[in-house]
Write a protein that holds these residues in place. Structure first.
Motif, PDB file in Angstrom:
ATOM      1  N   SER A 138      52.103  25.762  34.317  1.00 51.23           N
ATOM      2  CA  SER A 138      50.679  26.895  34.523  1.00 51.23           C
ATOM      3  C   SER A 138      50.266  26.986  32.911  1.00 51.23           C
ATOM      4  CB  SER A 138      51.512  28.541  34.294  1.00 51.23           C
ATOM      5  OG  SER A 138      52.468  28.712  33.558  1.00 51.23           O
ATOM      6  N   VAL A 139      50.313  25.724  32.159  1.00 47.76           N
ATOM      7  CA  VAL A 139      49.881  25.972  30.601  1.00 47.76           C
ATOM      8  C   VAL A 139      48.862  24.403  30.185  1.00 47.76           C
ATOM      9  CG1 VAL A 139      52.009  27.174  29.210  1.00 47.76           C
ATOM     10  CG2 VAL A 139      52.156  24.621  29.905  1.00 47.76           C
ATOM     11  N   GLY A 140      49.146  23.795  31.389  1.00 48.92           N
ATOM     12  CA  GLY A 140      47.971  22.616  31.650  1.00 48.92           C
ATOM     13  C   GLY A 140      48.030  21.893  30.868  1.00 48.92           C
ATOM     14  N   LYS A 141      46.915  22.000  29.660  1.00 44.85           N
ATOM     15  CA  LYS A 141      46.750  20.916  28.445  1.00 44.85           C
ATOM     16  C   LYS A 141      46.911  21.789  27.038  1.00 44.85           C
ATOM     17  CE  LYS A 141      43.634  17.903  31.114  1.00 44.85           C
ATOM     18  NZ  LYS A 141      44.324  17.099  31.756  1.00 44.85           N
ATOM     19  N   ALA A 142      47.594  22.675  27.345  1.00 45.12           N
ATOM     20  CA  ALA A 142      47.875  23.299  26.536  1.00 45.12           C
ATOM     21  C   ALA A 142      48.713  22.484  24.653  1.00 45.12           C
ATOM     22  CB  ALA A 142      48.834  24.404  26.183  1.00 45.12           C
ATOM     23  N   LEU A 143      48.325  22.260  23.470  1.00 42.63           N
ATOM     24  CA  LEU A 143      48.857  21.824  22.705  1.00 42.63           C
ATOM     25  C   LEU A 143      49.656  21.781  21.657  1.00 42.63           C
ATOM     26  CD1 LEU A 143      45.756  19.162  22.002  1.00 42.63           C
ATOM     27  CD2 LEU A 143      47.897  18.677  23.019  1.00 42.63           C
ATOM     28  N   PHE A 144      49.620  23.504  21.795  1.00 40.03           N
ATOM     29  CA  PHE A 144      50.299  24.783  21.047  1.00 40.03           C
ATOM     30  C   PHE A 144      50.966  25.756  21.308  1.00 40.03           C
ATOM     31  CE2 PHE A 144      46.106  22.721  18.902  1.00 40.03           C
ATOM     32  CZ  PHE A 144      47.418  21.917  18.035  1.00 40.03           C
ATOM     33  N   PHE A 145      51.700  26.210  20.688  1.00 40.22           N
ATOM     34  CA  PHE A 145      52.786  27.444  21.767  1.00 40.22           C
ATOM     35  C   PHE A 145      53.688  28.134  20.100  1.00 40.22           C
ATOM     36  CE2 PHE A 145      56.023  23.701  22.499  1.00 40.22           C
ATOM     37  CZ  PHE A 145      57.012  24.213  21.526  1.00 40.22           C
ATOM     38  N   HIS A 146      53.535  29.169  20.277  1.00 38.19           N
ATOM     39  CA  HIS A 146      54.421  30.227  19.730  1.00 38.19           C
ATOM     40  C   HIS A 146      55.178  30.993  19.991  1.00 38.19           C
ATOM     41  CE1 HIS A 146      51.909  33.738  19.219  1.00 38.19           C
ATOM     42  NE2 HIS A 146      51.284  33.004  19.628  1.00 38.19           N
ATOM     43  N   ALA A 147      56.083  31.996  19.680  1.00 35.76           N
ATOM     44  CA  ALA A 147      57.295  32.859  20.233  1.00 35.76           C
ATOM     45  C   ALA A 147      56.259  34.277  19.643  1.00 35.76           C
ATOM     46  CB  ALA A 147      58.293  33.173  19.420  1.00 35.76           C
ATOM     47  N   LYS A 148      56.664  34.819  20.616  1.00 37.54           N
ATOM     48  CA  LYS A 148      55.837  36.028  21.166  1.00 37.54           C
ATOM     49  C   LYS A 148      55.411  37.213  19.896  1.00 37.54           C
ATOM     50  CE  LYS A 148      55.232  36.656  26.203  1.00 37.54           C
ATOM     51  NZ  LYS A 148      56.001  37.426  27.474  1.00 37.54           N
ATOM     52  N   ARG A 149      56.505  36.875  18.898  1.00 41.16           N
ATOM     53  CA  ARG A 149      57.401  38.239  18.035  1.00 41.16           C
ATOM     54  C   ARG A 149      56.746  37.673  16.999  1.00 41.16           C
ATOM     55  NH1 ARG A 149      60.401  34.576  15.270  1.00 41.16           N
ATOM     56  NH2 ARG A 149      62.036  32.896  16.512  1.00 41.16           N
ATOM     57  N   VAL A 150      56.182  36.413  17.248  1.00 42.71           N
ATOM     58  CA  VAL A 150      55.306  36.394  16.182  1.00 42.71           C
ATOM     59  C   VAL A 150      54.003  36.107  16.403  1.00 42.71           C
ATOM     60  CG1 VAL A 150      56.905  34.944  14.768  1.00 42.71           C
ATOM     61  CG2 VAL A 150      55.403  33.908  15.942  1.00 42.71           C
ATOM     62  N   SER A 151      52.636  36.481  14.893  1.00 40.09           N
ATOM     63  CA  SER A 151      51.645  36.422  15.258  1.00 40.09           C
ATOM     64  C   SER A 151      50.085  35.449  14.246  1.00 40.09           C
ATOM     65  CB  SER A 151      50.890  37.901  15.594  1.00 40.09           C
ATOM     66  OG  SER A 151      49.540  37.696  15.096  1.00 40.09           O
ATOM     67  N   PRO A 152      49.897  34.169  14.725  1.00 39.41           N
ATOM     68  CA  PRO A 152      50.143  33.226  13.439  1.00 39.41           C
ATOM     69  C   PRO A 152      48.939  33.666  13.136  1.00 39.41           C
ATOM     70  CG  PRO A 152      50.602  32.273  15.889  1.00 39.41           C
ATOM     71  CD  PRO A 152      50.996  33.440  16.023  1.00 39.41           C
ATOM     72  N   GLY A 153      48.532  34.453  14.408  1.00 39.45           N
ATOM     73  CA  GLY A 153      46.152  33.757  13.734  1.00 39.45           C
ATOM     74  C   GLY A 153      45.602  33.035  13.791  1.00 39.45           C
ATOM     75  N   TRP A 154      46.140  32.241  14.892  1.00 41.06           N
ATOM     76  CA  TRP A 154      45.595  30.790  15.431  1.00 41.06           C
ATOM     77  C   TRP A 154      43.920  31.402  15.755  1.00 41.06           C
ATOM     78  CZ3 TRP A 154      50.282  28.277  17.947  1.00 41.06           C
ATOM     79  CH2 TRP A 154      50.650  27.865  17.141  1.00 41.06           C
ATOM     80  N   ARG A 155      42.991  30.292  15.725  1.00 45.11           N
ATOM     81  CA  ARG A 155      41.488  30.788  15.872  1.00 45.11           C
ATOM     82  C   ARG A 155      41.746  29.385  17.393  1.00 45.11           C
ATOM     83  NH1 ARG A 155      38.098  31.777  10.737  1.00 45.11           N
ATOM     84  NH2 ARG A 155      38.608  34.206  11.327  1.00 45.11           N
ATOM     85  N   LEU A 156      41.939  29.165  18.653  1.00 42.91           N
ATOM     86  CA  LEU A 156      42.621  28.170  19.330  1.00 42.91           C
ATOM     87  C   LEU A 156      42.486  29.142  20.754  1.00 42.91           C
ATOM     88  CD1 LEU A 156      45.482  26.865  17.913  1.00 42.91           C
ATOM     89  CD2 LEU A 156      43.474  26.116  17.762  1.00 42.91           C
ATOM     90  N   THR A 157      42.748  28.101  21.113  1.00 42.44           N
ATOM     91  CA  THR A 157      42.205  29.007  22.781  1.00 42.44           C
ATOM     92  C   THR A 157      42.999  29.540  23.927  1.00 42.44           C
ATOM     93  OG1 THR A 157      39.999  27.791  23.566  1.00 42.44           O
ATOM     94  CG2 THR A 157      40.751  28.846  25.594  1.00 42.44           C
ATOM     95  N   VAL A 159      46.071  30.210  26.821  1.00 44.88           N
ATOM     96  CA  VAL A 159      46.274  29.570  28.260  1.00 44.88           C
ATOM     97  C   VAL A 159      46.972  30.272  28.630  1.00 44.88           C
ATOM     98  CG1 VAL A 159      46.580  27.031  29.112  1.00 44.88           C
ATOM     99  CG2 VAL A 159      45.634  27.169  27.155  1.00 44.88           C
ATOM    100  N   ALA A 160      48.220  30.416  28.363  1.00 44.42           N
ATOM    101  CA  ALA A 160      48.908  30.832  29.086  1.00 44.42           C
ATOM    102  C   ALA A 160      49.974  31.770  28.443  1.00 44.42           C
ATOM    103  CB  ALA A 160      49.679  30.289  29.953  1.00 44.42           C
ATOM    104  N   SER A 161      51.002  32.666  29.213  1.00 46.39           N
ATOM    105  CA  SER A 161      51.720  32.970  28.287  1.00 46.39           C
ATOM    106  C   SER A 161      53.172  32.957  29.191  1.00 46.39           C
ATOM    107  CB  SER A 161      51.630  34.677  28.094  1.00 46.39           C
ATOM    108  OG  SER A 161      52.839  35.442  27.578  1.00 46.39           O
ATOM    109  N   VAL A 162      54.311  32.583  28.839  1.00 47.03           N
ATOM    110  CA  VAL A 162      55.334  32.165  29.555  1.00 47.03           C
ATOM    111  C   VAL A 162      56.427  32.205  29.163  1.00 47.03           C
ATOM    112  CG1 VAL A 162      55.984  30.389  31.112  1.00 47.03           C
ATOM    113  CG2 VAL A 162      53.775  30.443  30.768  1.00 47.03           C
ATOM    114  N   GLY A 163      57.230  32.977  29.622  1.00 43.00           N
ATOM    115  CA  GLY A 163      58.948  33.173  29.220  1.00 43.00           C
ATOM    116  C   GLY A 163      58.340  34.387  27.816  1.00 43.00           C
ATOM    117  N   ASN A 164      58.928  33.516  26.273  1.00 45.48           N
ATOM    118  CA  ASN A 164      58.673  34.346  25.495  1.00 45.48           C
ATOM    119  C   ASN A 164      57.663  33.896  24.773  1.00 45.48           C
ATOM    120  OD1 ASN A 164      59.411  36.561  23.571  1.00 45.48           O
ATOM    121  ND2 ASN A 164      60.849  35.088  22.596  1.00 45.48           N
ATOM    122  N   HIS A 165      56.951  32.602  25.619  1.00 42.78           N
ATOM    123  CA  HIS A 165      55.973  32.283  24.432  1.00 42.78           C
ATOM    124  C   HIS A 165      54.843  31.930  24.703  1.00 42.78           C
ATOM    125  CE1 HIS A 165      59.503  29.214  23.189  1.00 42.78           C
ATOM    126  NE2 HIS A 165      58.673  29.614  22.202  1.00 42.78           N
TER     127      HIS A 165
END
Length: 169
Positions: A138-157, A159-165
């Motif tokens: 379900s993440v298609g062409k995603a290139l980045f991910f992070h755990a839901k517990r952090v908020s890196p403030g990325w200015r990226l599009t 794509v999805a939320s799956v499990g804890n990421h």
């Protein structure tokens, strides 16, 4: 009885360059099998190459406690990076070892893994599924991910939320 490998509507990405190491034959899977069924069929502790071991390690250390769909999503990001044509290293191992990208990598190595454990065997199955493009993620062409517990403030599009990421491109 084995049928053709399921194909997706998207064009299959080229394998990373270093994956030119002799690979095991593409595993036979049943058309329409669920992700869980495919993982169960491909579950093993052995990888066919160093590249597949790197992909499995990424899945294992980043998402071993996640649902299978979350593990598939993490594996897909690693493969997407390897296939990104110059944006990231062109191999699974290169993607994992790229400085500052994966926190479990220390000094160019990852921690020891219990290779007889179910979580490692699932990670190897997921790595094989990603490497052979056997299931869509379900993440298609995603290139980045992070755990839901952090908020890196990325200015990226997003794509999805799956499990804890959360996944981005």
């Amino acid at each position: 009885e084995p049928l053709e490998v399921r194909t997706s509507k998207r064009r299959r990405p080229a394998r990373p360059a270093a994956a030119a190491v002799p690979q095991a034959e593409e595993p036979p899977v049943t058309r329409g099998a669920t992700l869980a069924e495919t993982v169960a069929k491909l579950r093993t502790s052995e990888t066919a190459s160093r590249e597949l071991e790197c992909l499995a390690a990424g899945v294992y250390f980043e998402s071993k406690s996640e649902p299978l769909a979350g593990q598939l999503a993490v594996g897909q990001v690693i493969a997407n990076r390897a296939n990104s044509k110059g944006r990231f290293p062109s191999t699974y191992c290169g993607v994992l070892m790229q400085r500052g990208q994966f926190s479990f990598i220390r000094g160019g190595r990852w921690p020891a893994v219990n290779k007889s454990g179910l979580q490692w065997k699932n990670a190897v199955a997921i790595a094989r599924i990603v490497d052979h493009d056997l299931h869509d993620s379900s993440v298609g062409k995603a290139l980045f991910f992070h755990a839901k517990r952090v908020s890196p403030g990325w200015r990226l599009t997003r794509v999805a939320s799956v499990g804890n990421h959360v996944f981005y491109r």
